[in-house]
Design a protein around this motif. Structure first.
Motif, mmCIF file in Angstrom:
data_model
loop_
_atom_site.group_PDB
_atom_site.id
_atom_site.type_symbol
_atom_site.label_atom_id
_atom_site.label_comp_id
_atom_site.label_asym_id
_atom_site.label_seq_id
_atom_site.Cartn_x
_atom_site.Cartn_y
_atom_site.Cartn_z
ATOM 1 N N ILE A 145 0.740 -1.339 0.092
ATOM 2 C CA ILE A 145 -0.277 0.071 -0.027
ATOM 3 C C ILE A 145 0.792 1.221 -0.050
ATOM 4 O O ILE A 145 0.717 2.161 -0.716
ATOM 5 C CB ILE A 145 -1.050 -0.023 1.288
ATOM 6 N N ARG A 146 1.880 1.061 0.917
ATOM 7 C CA ARG A 146 2.858 2.348 0.836
ATOM 8 C C ARG A 146 3.329 2.682 -0.686
ATOM 9 O O ARG A 146 3.220 3.711 -0.918
ATOM 10 C CB ARG A 146 3.959 1.974 1.460
ATOM 11 N N SER A 147 3.524 1.602 -1.466
ATOM 12 C CA SER A 147 4.090 1.835 -2.639
ATOM 13 C C SER A 147 3.125 2.537 -3.626
ATOM 14 O O SER A 147 3.440 2.956 -4.554
ATOM 15 C CB SER A 147 4.846 0.657 -3.137
ATOM 16 N N ARG A 148 1.984 2.148 -3.346
ATOM 17 C CA ARG A 148 0.747 2.529 -4.151
ATOM 18 C C ARG A 148 0.230 4.157 -3.885
ATOM 19 O O ARG A 148 -0.667 4.819 -4.687
ATOM 20 C CB ARG A 148 -0.348 1.907 -4.377
ATOM 21 N N CYS A 149 0.748 4.558 -2.958
ATOM 22 C CA CYS A 149 0.106 5.870 -2.304
ATOM 23 C C CYS A 149 1.530 6.862 -2.417
ATOM 24 O O CYS A 149 2.482 6.629 -2.127
ATOM 25 C CB CYS A 149 -0.175 6.013 -0.822
ATOM 26 N N LEU A 150 1.007 8.184 -2.586
ATOM 27 C CA LEU A 150 1.992 8.977 -2.316
ATOM 28 C C LEU A 150 2.066 9.466 -0.808
ATOM 29 O O LEU A 150 0.807 9.959 -0.232
ATOM 30 C CB LEU A 150 1.690 10.406 -2.997
ATOM 31 N N GLY A 151 3.123 9.168 -0.138
ATOM 32 C CA GLY A 151 3.077 9.536 1.229
ATOM 33 C C GLY A 151 3.478 10.944 1.755
ATOM 34 O O GLY A 151 4.029 11.714 1.102
ATOM 35 N N VAL A 152 2.475 11.545 2.452
ATOM 36 C CA VAL A 152 2.683 12.882 2.796
ATOM 37 C C VAL A 152 2.863 12.872 4.469
ATOM 38 O O VAL A 152 2.005 12.496 5.157
ATOM 39 C CB VAL A 152 1.276 13.811 2.658
ATOM 40 N N ARG A 153 3.980 13.099 4.785
ATOM 41 C CA ARG A 153 4.422 13.167 6.296
ATOM 42 C C ARG A 153 3.851 14.482 6.907
ATOM 43 O O ARG A 153 4.320 15.734 6.513
ATOM 44 C CB ARG A 153 5.703 12.813 6.489
ATOM 45 N N VAL A 154 3.180 14.552 7.869
ATOM 46 C CA VAL A 154 2.710 15.760 8.563
ATOM 47 C C VAL A 154 3.335 15.795 9.840
ATOM 48 O O VAL A 154 2.845 15.047 10.853
ATOM 49 C CB VAL A 154 1.317 15.923 8.494
ATOM 50 N N GLY A 155 4.555 16.466 10.048
ATOM 51 C CA GLY A 155 4.907 16.357 11.509
ATOM 52 C C GLY A 155 4.333 17.292 12.360
ATOM 53 O O GLY A 155 3.638 18.376 11.833
ATOM 54 N N ALA A 156 4.525 17.139 13.671
ATOM 55 C CA ALA A 156 4.165 18.026 14.633
ATOM 56 C C ALA A 156 4.615 19.486 14.479
ATOM 57 O O ALA A 156 5.743 19.726 14.323
ATOM 58 C CB ALA A 156 4.322 17.601 16.171
ATOM 59 N N PRO A 157 3.891 20.472 14.786
ATOM 60 C CA PRO A 157 4.332 21.837 14.711
ATOM 61 C C PRO A 157 5.366 21.814 15.887
ATOM 62 O O PRO A 157 5.398 21.288 16.768
ATOM 63 C CB PRO A 157 3.012 22.728 15.059
ATOM 64 N N THR A 158 6.253 23.018 15.592
ATOM 65 C CA THR A 158 7.441 23.230 16.893
ATOM 66 C C THR A 158 6.479 24.188 17.713
ATOM 67 O O THR A 158 5.698 24.652 17.522
ATOM 68 C CB THR A 158 8.476 23.914 16.148
ATOM 69 N N LYS A 159 7.572 24.231 18.737
ATOM 70 C CA LYS A 159 6.792 25.133 20.055
ATOM 71 C C LYS A 159 6.546 26.555 19.530
ATOM 72 O O LYS A 159 5.683 26.951 19.739
ATOM 73 C CB LYS A 159 7.973 25.035 20.914
ATOM 74 N N ASP A 160 7.367 26.828 18.585
ATOM 75 C CA ASP A 160 7.255 28.504 18.434
ATOM 76 C C ASP A 160 6.069 28.553 17.458
ATOM 77 O O ASP A 160 5.333 29.247 17.489
ATOM 78 C CB ASP A 160 8.632 28.903 17.755
ATOM 79 N N GLU A 161 5.801 27.494 16.530
ATOM 80 C CA GLU A 161 4.695 27.747 15.713
ATOM 81 C C GLU A 161 3.444 27.364 16.633
ATOM 82 O O GLU A 161 2.437 28.072 16.414
ATOM 83 C CB GLU A 161 4.891 26.125 14.764
ATOM 84 N N ILE A 162 3.491 26.596 17.527
ATOM 85 C CA ILE A 162 2.434 26.484 18.416
ATOM 86 C C ILE A 162 1.751 27.785 19.153
ATOM 87 O O ILE A 162 0.886 28.355 19.002
ATOM 88 C CB ILE A 162 2.571 25.321 19.387
ATOM 89 N N ILE A 163 3.035 28.456 19.666
ATOM 90 C CA ILE A 163 3.009 29.861 20.416
ATOM 91 C C ILE A 163 2.343 30.807 19.242
ATOM 92 O O ILE A 163 1.393 31.418 19.924
ATOM 93 C CB ILE A 163 4.141 30.262 20.944
ATOM 94 N N SER A 164 2.873 30.777 18.249
ATOM 95 C CA SER A 164 2.114 31.648 17.289
ATOM 96 C C SER A 164 0.902 31.570 17.114
ATOM 97 O O SER A 164 -0.024 32.673 16.836
ATOM 98 C CB SER A 164 3.076 32.083 16.161
ATOM 99 N N ILE A 165 0.323 30.305 16.968
ATOM 100 C CA ILE A 165 -0.854 29.764 16.624
ATOM 101 C C ILE A 165 -1.876 30.382 17.822
ATOM 102 O O ILE A 165 -2.819 31.142 17.491
ATOM 103 C CB ILE A 165 -1.094 28.398 16.395
#
Lengths: 355, 360, 607
Positions: free
Chosen positions: A175-195
């Protein structure tokens, strides 16, 4: 009005707050009118669903926001009726097949078949395919995954599949090879703060930076949790104090207490109490692997390096057993028992050394 | 247009089966040429185009010159041109009518014993003439291609054995698989076996550069290296990856190494080495911190374990005993995660083992 | 092999015309069978000449023990059905085994002069298996259909009463139909149109709709009426037993005490009660040959229940029991267990054996063979595991022992879940479990602690309730239950502790004041939050909820509550005699397991 998490969820790819290049890439992808099956993965609260939703909106327009909750009835070959809840719009359908245990194979096949066979009725529909979003794809059985692989190819003309997973280690390579993998990493601390800050601005509140920072720390990279914490803080006390308490989730506290109990006393009687507490956690839908993780994190705190490695090894061993067996409580208890036994020995040895 | 989706095995879908299935999307293909999968587009047209696999090319050439074709069994790692070879050969043998002369069954089709028997029987029923419609001669047989034959059950393979014998007059079989050990001996003994070697890095690079210039994709040198490295001798993977990258980036933007890594789902080398470095510190807290970070980034731990294995095996500082002990745990953790084990706990376990062995 | 065995049993049949020997029994326990054969000659006349069940079966409606309203219902149906012309009416009688479903039908039919024809599933399975299963399916199904059609058409030669009304009774189906019920439905649909003779299906249990072979829609489609009998109340059994005692001339009437005990331990199974009674009386009379008798009688009783009890173990179990009985001589109600309904009580006994293992003088060996204990346990293996798990901590005193024990349980669970090799792994798992637990305890504590029933089911019930809660919170989170339970729910519905009000858990921590304060804070905060959100939640994300959803949710809620009522608060003790409440559970739980099992097996088929 709704929870801030829902209220301030960005609804277009351009409005996303972080992973902007990725958002741009996704936009490129969709702009050509078509996209491959996707496999979106990343830790919880990183914004996987949000991105998918934005993607769909980019693709189909605001029509995807009109959602319906539906119950579907699917009959297995063994004549068992399965009820499954789906959320759908005119263009897409979301489903979580892991609800139905080992019947997920049938559910997936049937669902996709129905979706793929009903062509878009709306003549103005811009796309000739529909999208099926499968949540918690990593919890699918191997059987279902193999079925999915075939189904993916079979209905490729009328149907795109987006898989959402916390981790792709459990997704089979086919399945992995049949899909385009999109990795969504967690936001960094600074990004969270600004949000957090931007949400407060929109709400007309002022948020001390120290508090924002502590919320971000507490949330551990989980943006949803951070926003929920913020809202709870607001309800507790406003105006915000920089030294305001950010309360962890109750189950986390409960889990910590349980760990403390384990360290306090090691006896079969205590183990019995622990079991009841573990039951409570499970009843409230805390997955057993999180219980394992939480316990492990707390328990190793009082150990020396050698014991730590031992405990970790035991945890990994019994956590694996959960997936092999069918009754998680046994393996959880076995882990606690084995920790108790070795910790007791360890403490006795330490005390003996003292004298 | 959707044909882009067909990475992996389905890209072999030149056959009659998937050919029919593709029709609804044909108009899209006409509209946007660029969306044909490049794997299809740049598949070798003739046997001579097939690179590296000298033995089989030699046999095919002889066959093209009129020799009889034996039943074939192609095995080797994915992306080395097994399906391409037989398709190219078929095209050369039969010319325009090659679609009528081959039957391709791959793992995505229902492949019970019954289905195979029936399909093969129907297909082999009519004898093939030895003259093409345009009057030129061609071999008087048809070819059945069984892709991913190693995923067939033992029973199905046993059933296939008889079918193979019965239809030998009109039909040749070509079995394609990754692991020859999973094919039952009665079948292997009926076929001429050909092993396909993994493609050399230089060959892959050449091919990719050709595609880049054809498709007008700009690809930085680093990215090219990265593509070649991550492919591990699998040309299809490299090409698919290249195409995904170019689609994500949009036209006219240079592809850089990070994009390739992202699309290929590879864990950055720094993180892999970082894992070992953090373990050398002999500090549990640092380890947990590192693991936490890794989990938050959402990298695939199974992939990390795989890459870690590579690094450990070729490490020059570790003793063999240390390597053995680490590899042992790598295997165990990878197995557990296959079964659904928690990544965090397994990675910690792995880390602890490495810490312990480092002290040895 | 199959033929040979058949041949053997056939030859034995000639020896003992009215008793069928279980082939398995023959193979596994030759010694006991030998004993039986020897004793047979001396006991034959006394017991076997009289089949108590037949002899004392009710002859007139007033002797029936079933509830009056249900009988009236049945009677009414018979009257209407036999008079009717056109579509053949179908009736479905359900009820637990041994309440006298068929007897009632027979008696009532006799009164109305209706001739009963009964379907018997042909037993040529051995041959058919050789011939191939496809053939079997076809032949059994078609044979069944032919039977239905023919039995109405042809008049029996022996039937001299011309124009007697007819009725077909079906008590069992060919196995085909349990696997492919649609075949049965098709046959019945055809029959409904073509046939004339009414059919009565007499089945063990059919709960509302889903379970059982007939789905609800089908019942409605063919207008099938359903009468379900409940268990026979103890009073009625008592009455029936007394009637038999008065009828019976050979033996002196037993004391009221004994009757009461019989009634108590049969759980509303009148057939079993009669068998028990016969056993008791015979035993009293022939005190000297008690032990031998018991074998034969047990064997007879076991013939009735051979589906439930494994033959080999029963024999052994009885001999152990009997020797005990002879020495003690008193009859407590416990003595009836083996012959009575052994479902719930024995499992407590077995668990007791596992947790308090007896060791013979030579410490290295256990008195009871672990495998035997497991074999004797009739419940689902998973239940045994749960029961042991539930109770072992109350018995174990040492941490290391407990650790080892639970490790074995973990092994057992892993093995049990390996369903692809189930036949191989299941015995291994159970053996691991039994031996593990029996050998783990190093310190012998003989302190007696009451055993409790498993909590696992309550836990499952409540987990489901929480899931329902998620759905009611915000339909969107249905799709991400994990995130919802971990993040959203705690915020909306106060603290875990407040959610758990009704289920106090021991908090003996003194150094958690900080955290507790946290929790209070959080609870307060979320209460406010909850307040301001309560109006919002429904409309939360603008999802339209299809009206159907409400219906299903309510229904399952009701189910939950019902289930929970059954499940909560039933501590058991080893020696405790059974209450009505308990028997209810003993009926409910195994079936749940069975269901799971069937699903499991079905699932395996798809591989």
């Amino acid at each position: 009005m709704s929870l801030w998490v829902d209220k301030y969820r960005p609804n277009s790819l351009t409005k996303l707050d972080y992973h902007k290049t990725q958002a741009l890439h996704l936009k490129h992808l969709v702009q050509q009118g078509d996209f491959p099956h996707l496999l979106v993965y990343g830790p919880s609260g990183a914004g996987k669903k949000t991105r998918i939703f934005c993607l769909l909106r980019e693709l189909y327009g605001p029509g995807v926001e009109r959602l319906r909750l539906e119950h579907m009835n699917i009959q297995t070959p063994s004549n068992k009726k399965i009820d499954i809840t789906t959320v759908s719009s005119n263009y897409h359908l979301e489903v979580n097949p892991s609800d139905v245990g080992f019947h997920d194979r049938v559910v997936i096949q049937e669902l996709i078949k129905t979706v793929a066979q009903t062509h878009q009725l709306d003549p103005s529909g811009q796309r000739e395919f529909k999208v099926v979003v499968i949540c918690e794809a990593d919890c699918l059985t191997k059987d279902a995954q193999h079925a999915l692989r075939r189904t993916m190819e079979k209905y490729v003309a009328t149907c795109r599949i987006i898989l959402v997973a916390h981790t792709i280690s459990r997704v089979i390579p086919a399945i992995r090879s049949r899909c385009l993998g999109v990795r969504v990493g967690a936001p960094t601390k600074d990004e969270i703060i600004s949000i957090l800050q931007s949400i407060c601005r929109k709400e007309g509140l002022s948020l001390p930076n120290e508090l924002a920072e502590r919320i971000a720390m507490q949330s551990n990279g989980n943006l949803r949790r951070a926003v929920l914490f913020l809202e709870t803080c607001k309800v507790q006390q406003y105006p915000f104090q920089p030294d305001q308490k950010v309360a962890a989730h109750d189950w986390e506290i409960f889990l910590k207490d349980t760990a403390k109990m384990i360290v306090q006393e090691q006896s079969p009687q205590k183990l019995l109490q622990i079991r009841n507490r573990l039951y409570e956690l499970m009843i409230h839908g805390i997955p057993s692997e999180f219980i394992f993780k939480g316990l492990l994190q707390e328990l190793v705190k009082n150990c020396d390096m050698q014991l730590k490695t031992q405990v970790v090894e035991k945890a990994a061993f019994f956590e694996h057993r959960i997936h092999l067996g069918s009754k998680p409580i046994i393996h959880l208890e076995a882990f606690v028992a084995s920790f108790m036994a070795s910790y007791k020995k360890f403490m006795e040895a330490t005390v003996a050394d003292l004298f | 247009m959707h044909a882009f989706l067909k990475t992996g095995k389905l890209s072999g879908g030149q056959g009659s089966l998937s050919g029919a299935k593709d029709k609804p999307g044909q108009s899209g293909v006409l509209k946007k040429k660029s969306l044909t999968p490049w794997v299809e587009k740049y598949r070798p047209r003739t046997v001579n185009d097939v690179v590296e696999q000298n033995d089989v090319v030699e046999v095919m050439r002889q066959c093209l010159n009129g020799a009889d074709l034996p039943n074939l069994l192609f095995y080797g790692p994915p992306g080395t041109g097994k399906t391409s070879t037989i398709l190219a050969a078929a095209r050369q043998l039969f010319g325009d009518i090659y679609k009528d002369r081959i039957l391709e069954l791959n793992a995505s089709d229902e492949r019970g014993i019954q289905v195979i028997r029936e399909k093969v029987k129907n297909f082999a029923q009519f004898s093939a003439s030895s003259i093409r419609p345009d009057g030129r001669p061609c071999p008087p047989f048809k070819i059945v291609i069984l892709d991913e034959a190693d995923s067939m059950t033992q029973a199905a393979q046993a059933a296939l054995r008889r079918t193979m014998e019965r239809e030998t007059k009109t039909t040749r079989f070509c079995l394609v698989c990754n692991y020859v050990s999973r094919i039952i001996p009665p079948i292997t003994s009926r076929c001429s076996k050909f092993r396909f070697k993994p493609l050399g890095n230089e060959l892959i690079r050449e091919r990719l550069q050709l595609i880049c210039s054809e498709e007008k994709v700009s690809c930085s040198n680093d990215a090219m290296n990265c593509l070649v490295e991550t492919s591990g001798g699998d040309l299809r993977r490299a090409i698919t990856c290249l195409q995904s990258c170019s689609r994500l980036k949009g036209s006219g933007v240079e592809i850089c190494a990070e994009d390739v890594q992202e699309v290929a789902g590879v864990v950055p080398v720094e993180l892999v080495n970082g894992m070992l470095d953090v373990c050398r510190l002999n500090n549990y807290e640092m380890l947990t911190e590192f693991v936490d970070k890794l989990m938050q980034e959402g990298y695939c731990v199974a992939q990390l374990v795989e890459q870690l294995h590579e690094v450990v095996v070729f490490d020059t500082n570790m003793t063999d005993a240390q390597k053995a002990s680490i590899c042992d745990r790598l295997g165990v953790c990878s197995f557990r995660m296959q079964d659904g084990g928690n990544e965090y706990i397994n990675l910690l376990d792995l880390g602890c083992t490495i810490i312990r062995t480092m002290k040895m | 092999m199959a033929f040979k065995l058949n041949w053997i049993s056939a030859s034995f049949d000639k020896d003992k015309p009215d008793e069928v020997i279980d082939v398995d029994n023959l193979r596994m326990e030759p010694a006991i069978d030998e004993v039986q054969r020897m004793n047979y000659s001396c006991t034959k006349e006394k017991i076997m000449t009289k089949d108590w069940l037949k002899e004392y079966a009710p002859k007139i409606p007033s002797e029936l023990v079933l509830q009056k309203p249900k009988l009236d219902q049945l009677n009414a149906w018979l009257q209407i059905a036999t008079k009717r012309v056109g579509m053949a009416p179908i009736l479905l009688i359900t009820g637990p085994p041994g309440v006298g479903k068929s007897t009632a039908l027979k008696v009532l039919a006799a009164v109305q002069h209706i001739q009963l024809t009964e379907w018997e599933t042909p037993v040529d399975i051995d041959n058919a298996e050789l011939a191939g299963s496809g053939h079997l399916i076809q032949s059994q199904a078609s044979r069944f259909e032919a039977f239905l059609l023919n039995s109405g058409r042809y008049v029996s030669l022996l039937d001299n009463g011309k124009g007697m009304k007819k009725l077909i009774l079906v008590k069992e189906f060919p196995n085909v139909f349990t696997l492919h019920p649609t075949q049965l439905f098709d046959i019945l649909r055809r029959y409904h149109v073509m046939g004339r003779v009414p059919i009565v299906f007499s089945l063990q249990e059919q709960t509302e709709g889903s379970r059982g072979i007939f789905p609800k829609q089908f019942l409605e489609e063919l207008n099938i009426q359903q009468i379900s009998f409940n268990k026979v109340p103890n009073k009625s059994i008592m009455k029936a037993l007394k009637r038999i005692c008065t009828l019976n001339k050979t033996f002196s009437a037993p004391s009221a005490d004994i009757l009461e005990k019989i009634v108590e331990c049969v759980h509303g199974d009148i057939r079993n009660a009669v068998l028990q009674l016969s056993y008791e009386l015979v035993q009293d009379k022939h005190g000297t040959i008690k032990q031998h008798n018991s074998h034969s009688v047990r064997h007879a009783s076991h013939k009735q229940k051979s589906k439930i009890i494994k033959p080999s173990t029963v024999g052994r179990q009885n001999s152990v029991k009997m020797s005990k009985k002879q020495s003690s001589g008193n009859k407590s109600s416990k003595e009836f267990e083996a012959g009575g309904k052994d479902r719930q009580l024995p499992i407590f006994q077995r668990v007791g054996r596992l947790l308090y293992p007896k060791k013979s003088q030579d410490v290295a060996f256990l008195t009871h063979n672990p495998e035997e204990i497991v074999d004797q346990t009739l419940a689902h293996p998973g239940r045994l595991l749960h029961m042991v798990l539930e109770n072992y901590l109350k018995v174990f005193r040492d941490m290391n022992d407990s650790c080892r024990a639970i490790h074995y349980a973990s092994d057992a669970d892993t093995m049990m879940s390996e369903f692809r090799e189930r036949e191989l792994t299941l015995p291994m798992a159970l053996s691991t479990l039994a031996r593990g637990f029996m050998t783990c305890k190093s310190t012998a504590s003989r302190k007696w602690t009451p055993l409790t029933n498993q909590e696992y089911f309550t836990v499952r019930q409540r987990t489901r309730a929480v899931r329902e809660q998620i759905i009611s919170t915000n339909p969107k989170y249905v799709l991400m239950p994990r995130d919802a339970t971990m993040d959203i729910l705690p915020i909306i519905y106060g603290g875990l502790s407040s959610r758990l009000d009704s289920h106090p858990c021991e908090d003996e921590l003194c150094d958690t004041s900080d955290d507790e304060a946290d929790m209070v804070l959080l609870a307060e905060g979320s209460k406010n939050l909850q307040h301001c959100l309560s109006t919002v939640i429904d409309a939360a994300s603008g999802i339209q909820v299809a009206p159907k959803e409400v219906v299903t949710a309510e229904k399952s809620d009701a189910d939950n509550i019902k289930g929970e009522e059954c499940m909560t608060g039933t501590p058991y003790e080893i020696q405790e005699s059974e209450s009505d409440d308990e028997s209810k559970i003993s009926e409910e739980l195994p079936k749940a397991w069975l269901d799971n099992d069937i699903e499991f097996i079905n699932n395996v088929h798809h591989f």
